[in-house]
Motif scaffolding. Structure first.
Motif, PDB file in Angstrom:
ATOM      1  N   VAL A 275       0.770  -1.343   0.038  1.00  0.00           N
ATOM      2  CA  VAL A 275       0.102   0.270  -0.103  1.00  0.00           C
ATOM      3  C   VAL A 275       0.807   1.230  -0.215  1.00  0.00           C
ATOM      4  O   VAL A 275       1.567   1.365   0.751  1.00  0.00           O
ATOM      5  CB  VAL A 275      -0.825  -0.089   1.207  1.00  0.00           C
ATOM      6  N   VAL A 276       0.632   2.030  -1.114  1.00  0.00           N
ATOM      7  CA  VAL A 276       1.458   3.464  -1.282  1.00  0.00           C
ATOM      8  C   VAL A 276       0.658   4.362  -1.061  1.00  0.00           C
ATOM      9  O   VAL A 276      -0.416   4.709  -1.847  1.00  0.00           O
ATOM     10  CB  VAL A 276       2.323   3.211  -2.688  1.00  0.00           C
ATOM     11  N   TYR A 277       0.936   5.290   0.065  1.00  0.00           N
ATOM     12  CA  TYR A 277      -0.163   6.263   0.436  1.00  0.00           C
ATOM     13  C   TYR A 277       0.086   7.769  -0.549  1.00  0.00           C
ATOM     14  O   TYR A 277       1.518   8.063  -0.521  1.00  0.00           O
ATOM     15  CB  TYR A 277      -0.267   6.633   1.850  1.00  0.00           C
ATOM     16  N   PRO A 456       3.835  12.872  -3.779  1.00  0.00           N
ATOM     17  CA  PRO A 456       3.218  11.859  -3.835  1.00  0.00           C
ATOM     18  C   PRO A 456       2.959  11.232  -5.370  1.00  0.00           C
ATOM     19  O   PRO A 456       2.648  10.241  -5.616  1.00  0.00           O
ATOM     20  CB  PRO A 456       1.575  12.380  -3.334  1.00  0.00           C
ATOM     21  N   LEU A 457       3.058  12.337  -6.280  1.00  0.00           N
ATOM     22  CA  LEU A 457       2.857  11.952  -7.906  1.00  0.00           C
ATOM     23  C   LEU A 457       4.066  11.060  -8.248  1.00  0.00           C
ATOM     24  O   LEU A 457       3.833   9.996  -8.950  1.00  0.00           O
ATOM     25  CB  LEU A 457       2.555  13.048  -8.501  1.00  0.00           C
ATOM     26  N   PHE A 462       6.677   5.966  -9.696  1.00  0.00           N
ATOM     27  CA  PHE A 462       7.814   5.158  -9.292  1.00  0.00           C
ATOM     28  C   PHE A 462       7.116   3.633  -9.151  1.00  0.00           C
ATOM     29  O   PHE A 462       7.886   2.802  -9.565  1.00  0.00           O
ATOM     30  CB  PHE A 462       8.504   5.594  -8.192  1.00  0.00           C
ATOM     31  N   TRP A 463       6.283   3.486  -8.544  1.00  0.00           N
ATOM     32  CA  TRP A 463       5.621   2.148  -7.989  1.00  0.00           C
ATOM     33  C   TRP A 463       4.820   1.594  -9.434  1.00  0.00           C
ATOM     34  O   TRP A 463       4.980   0.173  -9.429  1.00  0.00           O
ATOM     35  CB  TRP A 463       4.860   2.076  -6.796  1.00  0.00           C
ATOM     36  N   ILE A 464       4.414   2.228 -10.053  1.00  0.00           N
ATOM     37  CA  ILE A 464       3.834   1.823 -11.291  1.00  0.00           C
ATOM     38  C   ILE A 464       4.882   1.495 -12.229  1.00  0.00           C
ATOM     39  O   ILE A 464       4.834  -0.037 -12.894  1.00  0.00           O
ATOM     40  CB  ILE A 464       2.902   2.850 -12.094  1.00  0.00           C
ATOM     41  N   GLU A 465       5.973   2.112 -12.517  1.00  0.00           N
ATOM     42  CA  GLU A 465       7.138   1.824 -13.161  1.00  0.00           C
ATOM     43  C   GLU A 465       7.729   0.481 -12.637  1.00  0.00           C
ATOM     44  O   GLU A 465       8.540  -0.369 -13.162  1.00  0.00           O
ATOM     45  CB  GLU A 465       8.239   2.934 -13.324  1.00  0.00           C
ATOM     46  N   TYR A 466       7.775   0.464 -11.079  1.00  0.00           N
ATOM     47  CA  TYR A 466       8.270  -0.526 -10.304  1.00  0.00           C
ATOM     48  C   TYR A 466       7.580  -1.899 -10.801  1.00  0.00           C
ATOM     49  O   TYR A 466       8.388  -3.212 -11.032  1.00  0.00           O
ATOM     50  CB  TYR A 466       8.224  -0.513  -9.276  1.00  0.00           C
TER      51      TYR A 466
END
Length: 528
Positions: A275-277, A456-457, A462-466
């Motif tokens: 979970v990434v806030y 936050p953006l 970052f996590w989408i690309e991760y």
């Protein structure tokens, strides 16, 4: 042999091309939710596009926010029979009428039943749209051949979740709500003793009575999921997903949850590693206002400006409420900018500017803005925190009361129920929120929210690309979603242990009874 200048020119012209060729732009399939949810998704899409990713967006033919043409994505338009906008506008009108008339508890129960029916119908409409996609063999083949890296979806309607499962793709959720209830409660431990259920109007500090109320609201959400929402998805899963599926379990399978909240806004609670806030990720520094609007704002002088908007679905408040609000605004020393679509109130003052649309974020970021009168949508509340503007909230439906409650508990806002609005109550509420303490508290929240190593953006992207780089993020998921409820709560272990104890106690009792009986027989034998 080439000269030094020739080699330099070669490096300047060719090296950027080689570097660009080595960059990998991913392919992302987006299945969004319309309305205010799309505003959030669009921010992420534009940032992904700026980073070189190719994006396809599935949209309904009657979409009122997701445009057919865009420089940031390629649309995939699917026919849809009924407009979801009509569902929610109808509900909103009924909800406002019920609140304003001070309806009885029975009338409110009737309204809740209608809300559940409307939501059930909306989910059925979305499932029908998904069925059209999966029945279109040519479209399905194109989706497989596109070789997407992942699906990005909003699980408030879980059609994108089911499609990701069908296409066997990694999944990232842009989420706050799932098909019923708060998203975090579906993935992380959520003790009802201090985690308030959405709609309960409770905080994380509950009395016994409030904990009982929280339990009842939780039961209501379980009922809604099992009997009002779940059947539509179960039918889709049984037909198209091999072996069937449970929609909540599918949601729990997501690789990353980009959660549109943070703990400056929300109450502390357990969470999970995937979970990434990203609360407030849509916020950015305010841009200059148009010359005419800037002139109006500056003309307010030291008193400043009040801005009011109640979201995109609210065309107009009830006439009597609008008249009361306009009469109060007319008496205030501040200038007022009010987004109001409907009959112009007869009590409107010269200090009030009526508009069909306003640059909300740019106005909130203007130093002259003193108070934000709002309905309490997630976007507006988080923008108020980012820009440090106290809120006078008029919640109308869904999560709005809970959002505003979080501000009120921190002394950064005040709730005014629609049923309680009168000239006196609205004026008193405005004057209270204009006090320095409210501005001090909201600006403290703003400082906490902004104090982050990256925005936050950037965190979201970052996590989408991760997930794209690693073909998922299974190592961050627990096995909880694979477990039946009785195993998750260790009910089977407790029953087994209880059974073992019972067997031991019964065996002990039987042994003592046998020994006692044998002793009695021996005693009788000796007496004879």
């Amino acid at each position: 042999m080439p000269s030094q200048s020739a080699r330099g020119l070669f490096a300047v012209l060719v090296m950027p091309l080689l570097f660009a060729a080595s960059c990998h732009g991913g392919k992302i399939l987006v299945f969004p939710l319309d309305g205010s949810h799309w505003i959030n998704m669009k921010v992420v899409i534009e940032e992904l596009h700026a980073r070189g990713h190719s994006i396809d967006v599935i949209r309904a033919s009657d979409s009122w926010y997701i445009k057919e043409e865009s420089p940031f994505y390629t649309p995939i338009t699917i026919p849809q029979d009924l407009s979801l906008e009509n569902f929610f506008v109808l509900h909103l009108e009924k909800a406002m009428k019920a609140q304003r008339e001070g309806a009885s508890w029975f009338a409110h129960l009737q309204l809740m039943r209608k809300v559940m029916t409307i939501l059930s119908q909306a989910h059925a409409v979305k499932c029908a749209m998904l069925a059209r996609i999966l029945d279109d063999k040519s479209l399905v083949q194109n989706l497989f051949e596109a070789k997407y890296d992942l699906v990005l979806t909003d699980p408030a309607f879980a059609t994108g979740v089911v499609l990701a499962k069908y296409l066997k793709l990694p999944m990232v959720l842009n989420v706050r709500w799932i098909t019923s209830g708060d998203g975090q409660s579906a993935i992380a431990p959520s003790p009802l003793s201090y985690v308030p259920v959405p709609g309960s109007g409770l905080t994380d500090n509950m009395s016994f009575t409030e904990r009982l109320k929280n339990m009842l609201f939780y039961s209501f959400i379980v009922f809604q999921e099992r009997f009002m929402v779940g059947p539509s998805y179960s039918a889709i899963c049984d037909k198209y997903i091999e072996g069937g599926c449970d929609v909540v379990s599918l949601i729990q399978e997501a690789d990353i949850w980009l959660f549109r909240s943070d703990f400056v806004f929300d109450f502390p609670r357990p969470t999970m590693p995937n979970v990434v806030y990203i609360g407030g990720f849509q916020c950015k520094p305010a841009q200059p206002l148009s010359p005419d609007l800037e002139a109006f704002v500056e003309s307010a002088g030291e008193h400043g400006v009040i801005i009011m908007t109640l979201g995109t679905l609210v065309k107009a408040l009830p006439d009597d409420v609008a008249e009361e609000i306009a009469s109060v605004f007319a008496k205030m020393p501040q200038k007022v900018i009010w987004r109001h679509i409907g009959q112009r109130p007869s009590t409107l003052g010269n200090n009030t500017l009526i508009v069909d649309w306003m640059p909300q974020k740019d106005l909130l970021g203007h130093p002259q803005t003193k108070v934000f009168v709002a309905h309490g949508g997630t976007n507006g509340v988080q923008e108020a925190i980012y820009y440090g503007v106290p809120v006078l909230g008029i919640p109308l439906f869904f999560d709005q009361f809970d959002n505003l409650l979080r501000l009120q508990e921190r002394g950064a806002g005040k709730i005014l129920k629609l049923a309680d609005i009168s000239g006196h109550s609205f004026e008193r509420g405005l004057n209270e929120v204009l006090q320095d303490s409210y501005r001090h508290n909201i600006q403290k929240l703003s400082r906490l929210h902004r104090d982050q190593p990256i925005s936050p953006l950037e965190h979201a992207v970052f996590w989408i690309e991760y997930v794209m780089r690693h073909k998922g993020a299974a190592h961050l998921r627990t096995e909880a979603y694979r477990m039946p409820w009785y195993a998750y709560h260790s009910v089977d272990i407790l029953v087994t242990l209880l059974a073992a104890v019972m067997v031991f106690l019964l065996s002990t009792v039987l042994m003592f009874r046998c020994l006692c009986c044998r002793g009695k027989r021996l005693s009788k034998a000796k007496q004879h």
